[in-house]
Design an enzyme around this catalytic site. Structure first.
Site, PDB file in Angstrom:
ATOM      1  N   LYS A 169       0.827  -1.221   0.000  1.00 50.67           N
ATOM      2  CA  LYS A 169       0.000   0.000   0.000  1.00 50.67           C
ATOM      3  C   LYS A 169       0.852   1.259   0.000  1.00 50.67           C
ATOM      4  O   LYS A 169       0.419   2.293  -0.502  1.00 50.67           O
ATOM      5  CB  LYS A 169      -1.004  -0.013   1.162  1.00 50.67           C
ATOM      6  CG  LYS A 169      -2.042  -1.122   0.984  1.00 50.67           C
ATOM      7  CD  LYS A 169      -3.406  -0.798   1.553  1.00 50.67           C
ATOM      8  CE  LYS A 169      -4.420  -1.841   1.060  1.00 50.67           C
ATOM      9  NZ  LYS A 169      -5.732  -1.739   1.615  1.00 50.67           N
ATOM     10  N   LYS A 224      -3.841 -10.824  -6.244  1.00 49.46           N
ATOM     11  CA  LYS A 224      -5.134 -11.131  -5.605  1.00 49.46           C
ATOM     12  C   LYS A 224      -6.244 -10.209  -6.122  1.00 49.46           C
ATOM     13  O   LYS A 224      -5.991  -9.053  -6.478  1.00 49.46           O
ATOM     14  CB  LYS A 224      -4.978 -11.076  -4.074  1.00 49.46           C
ATOM     15  CG  LYS A 224      -5.592  -9.900  -3.411  1.00 49.46           C
ATOM     16  CD  LYS A 224      -5.594  -9.960  -1.902  1.00 49.46           C
ATOM     17  CE  LYS A 224      -6.011  -8.564  -1.460  1.00 49.46           C
ATOM     18  NZ  LYS A 224      -6.664  -8.397  -0.230  1.00 49.46           N
ATOM     19  N   LYS A 276     -10.834  -5.072  -4.305  1.00 49.32           N
ATOM     20  CA  LYS A 276     -11.913  -4.144  -4.651  1.00 49.32           C
ATOM     21  C   LYS A 276     -11.364  -2.776  -5.031  1.00 49.32           C
ATOM     22  O   LYS A 276     -12.069  -1.974  -5.621  1.00 49.32           O
ATOM     23  CB  LYS A 276     -12.955  -4.048  -3.537  1.00 49.32           C
ATOM     24  CG  LYS A 276     -12.471  -3.636  -2.169  1.00 49.32           C
ATOM     25  CD  LYS A 276     -13.661  -3.397  -1.250  1.00 49.32           C
ATOM     26  CE  LYS A 276     -13.712  -4.256  -0.001  1.00 49.32           C
ATOM     27  NZ  LYS A 276     -12.639  -4.032   0.966  1.00 49.32           N
TER      28      LYS A 276
HETATM   29  P1  ATP Z   1      -8.708  -3.295  -0.457  1.00 48.43           P
HETATM   30  O1  ATP Z   1      -8.704  -3.585  -1.915  1.00 48.43           O
HETATM   31  O2  ATP Z   1      -9.412  -2.035  -0.073  1.00 48.43           O
HETATM   32  O3  ATP Z   1      -7.384  -3.439   0.193  1.00 48.43           O
HETATM   33  P2  ATP Z   1      -9.687  -5.939  -0.073  1.00 48.43           P
HETATM   34  O4  ATP Z   1     -10.558  -6.235  -1.243  1.00 48.43           O
HETATM   35  O5  ATP Z   1      -8.348  -6.548  -0.019  1.00 48.43           O
HETATM   36  O6  ATP Z   1      -9.612  -4.385   0.190  1.00 48.43           O
HETATM   37  P3  ATP Z   1     -10.432  -6.207   2.742  1.00 48.43           P
HETATM   38  O7  ATP Z   1     -11.532  -5.366   3.258  1.00 48.43           O
HETATM   39  O8  ATP Z   1      -9.057  -5.782   3.071  1.00 48.43           O
HETATM   40  O9  ATP Z   1     -10.565  -6.390   1.167  1.00 48.43           O
HETATM   41  O10 ATP Z   1     -10.633  -7.716   3.203  1.00 48.43           O
HETATM   42  C1  ATP Z   1     -11.821  -8.278   3.708  1.00 48.43           C
HETATM   43  C2  ATP Z   1     -11.697  -9.778   3.840  1.00 48.43           C
HETATM   44  O11 ATP Z   1     -11.697 -10.390   2.550  1.00 48.43           O
HETATM   45  C3  ATP Z   1     -10.419 -10.264   4.530  1.00 48.43           C
HETATM   46  O12 ATP Z   1     -10.731 -11.371   5.348  1.00 48.43           O
HETATM   47  C4  ATP Z   1      -9.553 -10.693   3.396  1.00 48.43           C
HETATM   48  O13 ATP Z   1      -8.630 -11.675   3.778  1.00 48.43           O
HETATM   49  C5  ATP Z   1     -10.575 -11.236   2.409  1.00 48.43           C
HETATM   50  N1  ATP Z   1     -10.118 -11.134   1.027  1.00 48.43           N
HETATM   51  C6  ATP Z   1      -9.806 -10.000   0.366  1.00 48.43           C
HETATM   52  N2  ATP Z   1      -9.455 -10.262  -0.907  1.00 48.43           N
HETATM   53  C7  ATP Z   1      -9.542 -11.615  -1.058  1.00 48.43           C
HETATM   54  C8  ATP Z   1      -9.306 -12.511  -2.158  1.00 48.43           C
HETATM   55  N3  ATP Z   1      -8.906 -12.069  -3.327  1.00 48.43           N
HETATM   56  N4  ATP Z   1      -9.528 -13.828  -1.971  1.00 48.43           N
HETATM   57  C9  ATP Z   1      -9.930 -14.283  -0.769  1.00 48.43           C
HETATM   58  N5  ATP Z   1     -10.168 -13.504   0.301  1.00 48.43           N
HETATM   59  C10 ATP Z   1      -9.980 -12.179   0.173  1.00 48.43           C
END
Ligand code: ATP
Ligand code: LTN
Length: 333
Positions: free
Chosen positions: A114, A196, A199
């Site tokens: 980040k 990964k 969002k």
């Molecule tokens: P950002 O893009 O804003 O960093 P993010 O999409 O990574 O957000 P978070 O809010 O940080 O999402 O994560 C919420 C939950 O979803 C956490 O438990 C995280 O481990 C899970 N998660 C996020 N992305 C994935 C993915 N690609 N596959 C499986 N689990 C995920």
């Protein structure tokens, strides 16, 4: 009756949830409601670690709450609350900060990623993110934390801080364990299957949002980046096909081997469409239910109010104990 263990988890309201968030996190949360005392939070304070448009953050907070409920998290059966509504989270973070070392935080993968992505805003909060997350977890005597694999490193910090505090001041915190599902723990980007699904990806074709309609979902799967070898099997050098197989498996409950068998001899086009259809069937009803709940702000405000009251009762008790143990004088009422 035997006491249930406490489970805590949270998602940031940083945008509309993706299929990755759903399969990696929320899907498991629902199935654990009967076996644990479940506390699910909306981590709005965490979201402030990267720049937000205030009105969007507020809208995303209500959206995420509606989505939690649409995904089957019944607010009568679990504690559902907004992190910033319970001040103890920020307060315990301060105490834990006094026993956390910068080096521990600077080596976190998410902080490094980040920091590169938001190079114009590498703030103290971004670095301190795992300490706030540790406070979230430790306030509730949490034993189990269901998360996707990317959060495992942060959970290690929470464990280390619990042990450090207990050793310095006597037994206070339970040491939490991560729960990482067998399938769907890491859903990859549809445009770059070595990354990964996230969002906050600037390319909307890279992720499936739980707000996407049927056409968008199917179109994004048809455009998913794969290879040209033509065989539908999971393999290290076929990250795109492997990702689609694991999405299909996670949604249908089939194993990768069963999915491979089902599509044996089929072309990539048919396979991608089939995965798209299956995901659209899953997301459609959730989206409709979310939109229905979202219209009722009063209901959601009520859920937030009673969730915060329930959470606060537990959190304040832990915080008072912590304040006492470190030597702060108790306030007279
Ligand atoms: P950002 O893009 O804003 O960093 P993010 O999409 O990574 O957000 P978070 O809010 O940080 O999402 O994560 C919420 C939950 O979803 C956490 O438990 C995280 O481990 C899970 N998660 C996020 N992305 C994935 C993915 N690609 N596959 C499986 N689990 C995920
Ligand atoms: N950092 C988490 C969200 C989160 C969380 C938590 C998860 C905030 N506090 C406590 C589990 C327990 C993420 O998924 N990005």
């Amino acid at each position: 009756m035997e006491e249930k263990k406490t489970l805590f988890s949270a998602v940031q309201p940083s945008g509309v949830m993706t299929l990755g968030n759903y399969l990696g996190a929320i899907k498991n949360w629902k199935s654990m409601i009967d076996d644990y005392d479940c506390i699910y939070s909306i981590a709005d304070l965490h979201t402030l670690t990267v720049k937000q448009v205030p009105a969007d953050l507020r809208a995303h907070t209500y959206e995420l709450a509606a989505l939690y409920i649409a995904c089957g998290l019944d607010p009568e059966k679990c504690v559902l609350f907004v992190q910033s509504h319970v001040p103890a989270h920020a307060e315990l973070t301060w105490i834990l900060n006094t026993m956390t070392y910068p080096g521990e935080l600077q080596r976190m993968t998410q902080f490094k990623d980040k920091s590169l992505k938001h190079a114009d805003n590498v703030n103290m909060g971004l670095m301190d993110y795992p300490v706030l997350m540790a406070a979230d977890i430790l306030l509730y005597n949490t034993e189990v934390v269901p998360v996707g694999i990317d959060q495992k490193q942060h959970l290690e910090i929470a464990r280390d801080l619990a042990v450090r505090f207990n050793n310095r001041y006597s037994e206070t915190f339970k040491v939490p364990e991560p729960y990482i599902g067998k399938v769907g723990a890491k859903i990859m980007s549809l445009q770059d299957p070595t990354k990964k699904m996230s969002k906050s990806d600037e390319n909307a074709n890279a992720f499936i949002s739980l707000d996407d309609d049927r056409d968008a979902i199917i179109r994004k799967f048809r455009r998913a980046v794969t290879d040209s070898d033509g065989r539908i099997i999971a393999a290290e050098d076929k990250p795109g096909i492997t990702n689609l197989l694991s999405i299909y498996g996670a949604v249908t409950g089939k194993t990768i081997a069963e999915a491979e068998k089902e599509f044996e001899g089929k072309g990539y086009g048919d396979f991608k469409s089939a995965v798209g259809e299956t995901v659209a069937d899953l997301i459609g009803p959730i989206r409709e239910e979310k939109d229905r709940i979202l219209k009722d702000k009063e209901f959601l405000d009520g859920v937030f109010r009673s969730g915060a009251e329930k959470a606060e009762r537990i959190a304040n008790k832990t915080l008072a104990k912590v304040y006492r143990k470190v030597g702060l004088v108790q306030r007279m009422r």
